[in-house]
Design an enzyme around this catalytic site. Structure first.
Site, PDB file in Angstrom:
ATOM      1  N   ASP A 135     -12.989 -20.886  60.924  1.00  0.00           N
ATOM      2  CA  ASP A 135     -12.466 -20.149  60.293  1.00  0.00           C
ATOM      3  C   ASP A 135     -11.519 -21.404  59.684  1.00  0.00           C
ATOM      4  OD1 ASP A 135     -13.287 -18.292  61.352  1.00  0.00           O
ATOM      5  OD2 ASP A 135     -10.981 -17.578  62.784  1.00  0.00           O
ATOM      6  N   HIS A 169     -11.340 -15.142  55.338  1.00  0.00           N
ATOM      7  CA  HIS A 169     -10.121 -15.081  56.039  1.00  0.00           C
ATOM      8  C   HIS A 169      -8.324 -14.984  55.570  1.00  0.00           C
ATOM      9  CE1 HIS A 169      -8.275 -15.833  60.358  1.00  0.00           C
ATOM     10  NE2 HIS A 169      -8.693 -17.648  60.216  1.00  0.00           N
ATOM     11  N   HIS A 198      -3.067 -16.647  55.302  1.00  0.00           N
ATOM     12  CA  HIS A 198      -3.263 -16.634  57.104  1.00  0.00           C
ATOM     13  C   HIS A 198      -2.008 -16.281  56.964  1.00  0.00           C
ATOM     14  CE1 HIS A 198      -4.217 -18.385  60.910  1.00  0.00           C
ATOM     15  NE2 HIS A 198      -5.732 -18.054  60.498  1.00  0.00           N
ATOM     16  N   HIS A 239     -12.834 -23.561  63.855  1.00  0.00           N
ATOM     17  CA  HIS A 239     -12.253 -23.912  63.100  1.00  0.00           C
ATOM     18  C   HIS A 239     -12.776 -25.376  62.963  1.00  0.00           C
ATOM     19  CE1 HIS A 239      -9.590 -21.216  65.937  1.00  0.00           C
ATOM     20  NE2 HIS A 239      -9.064 -20.610  64.588  1.00  0.00           N
TER      21      HIS A 239
HETATM   22 ZN   LIG Z   1      -7.414 -18.277  61.178  1.00  0.00          ZN
END
Ligand SMILES: [Zn+2]
Length: 233
Positions: free
Chosen positions: A48, A98, A102, A191
């Protein structure tokens, strides 16, 4: 008595709402998956918050082991580093949405939720010519408005079977946590970025991936993208 009872009901409602928003198997705000089907020794690595300057290191490790992964990218990061998104798209990998910037989208208006994912979708399509079919909510937080957004953009929500906590743990602990929770159909969340930071330090994640991939392969697992993992065999 009445007040105790109403407090109890309020507590249950809050707990239920928290689960609806963050529970990995919650479908309350839209269609979402958190694991593949059991029955074959396949798992999915997901990353991510990219793309970032550190994504390329992860791509190198994945290439070494001919391993596909799924990258849930933020539109703002794609706009800053389209060449890194293109490097991901050039491999056997999948790109998911995503959001653009964010945010934590709980309490957000449906229009803001739509805007975040539509802008990210556009940024990814513009940079890579790939149209994502998957989305992961920032912080795993879903809210009213996700269902309509997902329907309009054709996005399935993806949570995770195991999360590496790679923003806080050292590499060995990340790898240990992932490897001890790996099972058929597991979706592993790591991540390759840190929210919107242009140059995040993800060296612990990189080191963990160096341990996770060969160990999982030795145990007889193979890696698939999330969409492959969700496909019936
Ligand atoms: Zn994230």
């Amino acid at each position: 008595m009445t007040s105790t009872r109403s407090l109890l009901f309020a507590g249950v409602a809050v707990a239920g709402m928290a689960w609806a928003v963050r529970g990995r198997s919650s479908q309350a705000f839209g269609p979402s998956v958190w694991r593949g089907k059991p029955g074959r020794k396949a798992v999915a690595l997901t990353f991510d918050d990219g793309p970032s300057s550190a994504t390329l290191e992860i791509l190198d490790i994945l290439a070494e082991y001919k391993t596909p992964a799924t990258f849930f990218q933020c539109g703002g990061n794609v706009l800053r580093a389209p060449e890194i998104s293109q490097a991901v798209a050039a491999g056997p990998h999948e790109i998911g949405n995503h959001s653009y910037s964010h945010p934590n989208l709980s309490l957000s208006r449906p229009e803001q939720i739509m805007d975040e994912f539509a802008r990210a979708q556009d940024a990814i399509i513009h940079a890579t010519s790939v149209t994502p079919a998957l989305m992961r909510a920032p912080y795993g937080v879903r809210w009213f408005g996700f269902r309509a957004m997902q329907a309009r953009l054709g996005l399935t929500g993806v949570m995770w079977t195991v999360i590496g906590r790679d923003w806080t743990l050292p590499a060995q602990a990340i790898a240990g946590r992932v490897l001890s929770n790996i099972k058929d159909g597991a979706i592993i969340c790591l991540h390759d970025g840190r929210e919107m930071k242009p140059h995040p330090d993800i060296s612990r994640t990189v080191e963990a991936v160096r341990r996770i991939v060969p160990s999982a392969l030795e145990r007889g697992y193979h890696f698939e993208t999330v969409s492959q993992l969700l496909t019936e065999n």
